[in-house]
Design a protein around this motif. Sequence first.
Motif, PDB file in Angstrom:
ATOM      1  N   TYR A  87       4.386  11.803  -4.583  1.00 53.78           N
ATOM      2  CA  TYR A  87       4.622  10.362  -4.459  1.00 53.78           C
ATOM      3  C   TYR A  87       5.546  10.063  -3.292  1.00 53.78           C
ATOM      4  O   TYR A  87       6.683  10.545  -3.246  1.00 53.78           O
ATOM      5  N   PHE A  88       5.053   9.276  -2.369  1.00 52.45           N
ATOM      6  CA  PHE A  88       5.841   8.831  -1.211  1.00 52.45           C
ATOM      7  C   PHE A  88       6.292   7.387  -1.434  1.00 52.45           C
ATOM      8  O   PHE A  88       5.644   6.641  -2.161  1.00 52.45           O
ATOM      9  N   PRO A  89       7.368   6.984  -0.772  1.00 49.01           N
ATOM     10  CA  PRO A  89       7.871   5.617  -0.950  1.00 49.01           C
ATOM     11  C   PRO A  89       6.865   4.533  -0.556  1.00 49.01           C
ATOM     12  O   PRO A  89       6.004   4.755   0.292  1.00 49.01           O
ATOM     13  N   VAL A  90       7.036   3.391  -1.164  1.00 47.86           N
ATOM     14  CA  VAL A  90       6.175   2.226  -0.918  1.00 47.86           C
ATOM     15  C   VAL A  90       6.541   1.540   0.410  1.00 47.86           C
ATOM     16  O   VAL A  90       5.764   0.786   0.968  1.00 47.86           O
ATOM     17  N   PHE A  91       7.760   1.824   0.915  1.00 43.84           N
ATOM     18  CA  PHE A  91       8.247   1.169   2.130  1.00 43.84           C
ATOM     19  C   PHE A  91       8.002   2.004   3.381  1.00 43.84           C
ATOM     20  O   PHE A  91       8.105   3.225   3.341  1.00 43.84           O
ATOM     21  N   ALA A 108      -2.851  -5.277  11.536  1.00 41.14           N
ATOM     22  CA  ALA A 108      -1.481  -5.813  11.546  1.00 41.14           C
ATOM     23  C   ALA A 108      -1.292  -7.123  10.758  1.00 41.14           C
ATOM     24  O   ALA A 108      -0.304  -7.256  10.040  1.00 41.14           O
ATOM     25  N   PRO A 109      -2.215  -8.086  10.876  1.00 40.05           N
ATOM     26  CA  PRO A 109      -2.003  -9.341  10.144  1.00 40.05           C
ATOM     27  C   PRO A 109      -1.930  -9.164   8.632  1.00 40.05           C
ATOM     28  O   PRO A 109      -1.412 -10.035   7.937  1.00 40.05           O
ATOM     29  N   GLU A 110      -2.445  -8.048   8.147  1.00 36.26           N
ATOM     30  CA  GLU A 110      -2.458  -7.831   6.697  1.00 36.26           C
ATOM     31  C   GLU A 110      -1.215  -7.100   6.185  1.00 36.26           C
ATOM     32  O   GLU A 110      -1.062  -6.906   4.984  1.00 36.26           O
ATOM     33  N   VAL A 111      -0.372  -6.670   7.093  1.00 34.86           N
ATOM     34  CA  VAL A 111       0.809  -5.921   6.648  1.00 34.86           C
ATOM     35  C   VAL A 111       1.874  -6.885   6.137  1.00 34.86           C
ATOM     36  O   VAL A 111       2.247  -7.842   6.810  1.00 34.86           O
ATOM     37  N   ALA A 112       2.358  -6.633   4.920  1.00 36.44           N
ATOM     38  CA  ALA A 112       3.417  -7.466   4.324  1.00 36.44           C
ATOM     39  C   ALA A 112       4.769  -6.831   4.610  1.00 36.44           C
ATOM     40  O   ALA A 112       4.894  -5.603   4.632  1.00 36.44           O
ATOM     41  N   TRP A 113       5.790  -7.682   4.840  1.00 31.01           N
ATOM     42  CA  TRP A 113       7.114  -7.203   5.223  1.00 31.01           C
ATOM     43  C   TRP A 113       8.194  -7.701   4.287  1.00 31.01           C
ATOM     44  O   TRP A 113       8.141  -8.837   3.826  1.00 31.01           O
ATOM     45  N   VAL A 114       9.169  -6.875   4.048  1.00 32.00           N
ATOM     46  CA  VAL A 114      10.389  -7.310   3.357  1.00 32.00           C
ATOM     47  C   VAL A 114      11.393  -7.650   4.447  1.00 32.00           C
ATOM     48  O   VAL A 114      11.691  -6.801   5.296  1.00 32.00           O
ATOM     49  N   THR A 115      11.881  -8.880   4.423  1.00 27.03           N
ATOM     50  CA  THR A 115      12.796  -9.301   5.496  1.00 27.03           C
ATOM     51  C   THR A 115      14.188  -9.639   4.987  1.00 27.03           C
ATOM     52  O   THR A 115      15.109  -9.842   5.766  1.00 27.03           O
ATOM     53  N   ALA A 127       8.214  -2.632   6.170  1.00 31.73           N
ATOM     54  CA  ALA A 127       6.834  -2.932   5.777  1.00 31.73           C
ATOM     55  C   ALA A 127       6.524  -2.333   4.399  1.00 31.73           C
ATOM     56  O   ALA A 127       7.169  -1.372   3.980  1.00 31.73           O
ATOM     57  N   ILE A 128       5.561  -2.918   3.731  1.00 30.49           N
ATOM     58  CA  ILE A 128       5.062  -2.368   2.461  1.00 30.49           C
ATOM     59  C   ILE A 128       3.747  -1.668   2.771  1.00 30.49           C
ATOM     60  O   ILE A 128       2.898  -2.227   3.466  1.00 30.49           O
ATOM     61  N   ARG A 129       3.591  -0.446   2.259  1.00 27.82           N
ATOM     62  CA  ARG A 129       2.430   0.364   2.666  1.00 27.82           C
ATOM     63  C   ARG A 129       1.099  -0.335   2.382  1.00 27.82           C
ATOM     64  O   ARG A 129       0.859  -0.769   1.261  1.00 27.82           O
ATOM     65  N   GLU A 133      -0.795   6.798   5.825  1.00 23.39           N
ATOM     66  CA  GLU A 133      -0.805   7.749   6.945  1.00 23.39           C
ATOM     67  C   GLU A 133       0.566   7.853   7.617  1.00 23.39           C
ATOM     68  O   GLU A 133       1.109   8.936   7.805  1.00 23.39           O
ATOM     69  N   THR A 134       1.095   6.672   7.987  1.00 26.79           N
ATOM     70  CA  THR A 134       2.341   6.672   8.763  1.00 26.79           C
ATOM     71  C   THR A 134       3.550   7.046   7.913  1.00 26.79           C
ATOM     72  O   THR A 134       4.591   7.421   8.433  1.00 26.79           O
ATOM     73  N   VAL A 135       3.393   6.917   6.603  1.00 27.50           N
ATOM     74  CA  VAL A 135       4.468   7.310   5.695  1.00 27.50           C
ATOM     75  C   VAL A 135       4.491   8.828   5.547  1.00 27.50           C
ATOM     76  O   VAL A 135       5.556   9.463   5.565  1.00 27.50           O
TER      77      VAL A 135
END
Length: 507
Positions: A87-91, A108-115, A127-129, A133-135
């Motif tokens: 299990y990898f983090p959601v962030f 990119a437009p579909e990526v949700a962010w915690v600000t 960002a929320i996964r 891949e990048t995580v």
Amino acid sequence: MAGREQKKSGGGGKKKEVKKETGLGLSFTKDENFGEWYSEVVVNSEMIEYYDISGCYILRPWAMSIWEIMQTFFDAEIKKMKVKNCYFPVFVSPGVLQKEKDHIEGFAPEVAWVTKSGESDLEVPIAIRPTSETVMYPYYSKWIRGHRDLPLKLNQWCNVVRWEFSNPTPFIRSREFLWQEGHTAFATKEEADTEVLEILELYRCIYEEFLAIPVTKGRKSELEKFAGGLYTTSVEAFIPNTGRGIQGATSHCLGQNFAKMFEINYENEKGEKAMVWQNSWAYSTRTIGVMVMVHGDNKGLVLPPKVAALQVIVIPVPYKDADTQGIFDACAATVATLSEAGIRAEADLRENYSPGWKYSNWEMKGVPLRIEIGPRDLANNQVRVVRRDNGEKTDISRVFLVEQVKGMLDKIQQNLFDAAKQKRDACIEVVKTWDEFVKALGQKKLILAPWCDEEDVEKDVKARTKGEMGAAKSLCTPFEQPELPEGTKCFASGKPAKKWTYWGRSY
Ligand code: 87F
């Protein structure tokens, strides 16, 4: 598909409501208003509850149990292949997300962010996964050093968030969904290629053997493949009512693209530096939506026995002066006998609902078999069995209960698949020319056409079919290819055709 966003609550609950509304429990039919029918079925069957954030849905136990049955199967199968869960983090940190820039661009437009945290802005938004891949791959780079570290085969069961803007639909397109994502790394392309197909076969199995939905295994076009990968394979299903194809699950060979980006290198047996070959593969809770769409009817959900949390519902039918206790005892004994044999059975002994109401209620929830036990059944040491898929009624002796019920569940499973396949196959149209293609598209067909396999030609097909209903695109090039006679021309370009490919509108 229409589908309303905020449905008023209620529907599956009280006895009067269900009976009075339409006499069927649903106010829309599958053929007349498919979108509304679907929304109503997922809510009234108690799989879904609408939530106060658009595109997000509550998965109630009835839906979750289906997910868990598929999960149990798939998880055991990948473990046989030596895949390990993690299990990898959601962030996701923005830096690493950008690393994949070229591939993430379109997404990119579909990526949700915690600000924010509380009232204060985060120094760096997170960002929320949307996928991992990048995580994960920075750690693949760290963990893979020598050839003894390979293959590395990890999977995680998790949620992902994609902030979709078009047409949210429970299970089919939601802003948060559950899936498994497998990410593997090998020393050789051959090993990667082999795994791609092994996983695809498991996905076929989930659809065909568990969900009783026919799918086509094939390869995605250059335009439709995962841009970050080398090639994409998929299982493709079809929804006859809307005439749309739907990607059921994908198994990608990523090649060495991510290995280059994330420097996933190792020292091979000869002591030389080498780069890994990677795959990734996923199926999601979308599977459940496809199942509802394919098998559901005007009485509600229809569950294939293999994924039904409850395979048999036993309902007492006591008449006024009947031996009520005797009937209730017979129901309990029936459940005990079936449960002991490994059949998922329960009795509905609620006294504040009539048998008739219970019939509709369990039909709405799609339970494959209903057993009714009344005074006459009690007297004859028999039960009445009613099939959800075709309404067929059979009286069976309690002496042969287990074997008969097992046989019927198998029959239902097979019948659902056969019926779905027959319906799907009846929608397949083989076309050779553009005119035939346009006509078939208008008739909501699943189109099989000879194609030159050129990206620009697919772009052209999309452009020429653009409209309210959405453009047509290639669904997959099936691995099982019909014969392609010498000199066959591409339906869209007139150039020599290379492959038979499925086309249509899609979800
Ligand atoms: C949305 C936002 C950001 C799909 C996205 O298919 C990124 C993406 O990379 C994105 N939507 N994708 C492609 C996902 C590819 C791949 N990931 C692992 C899979 C299988 C599981």
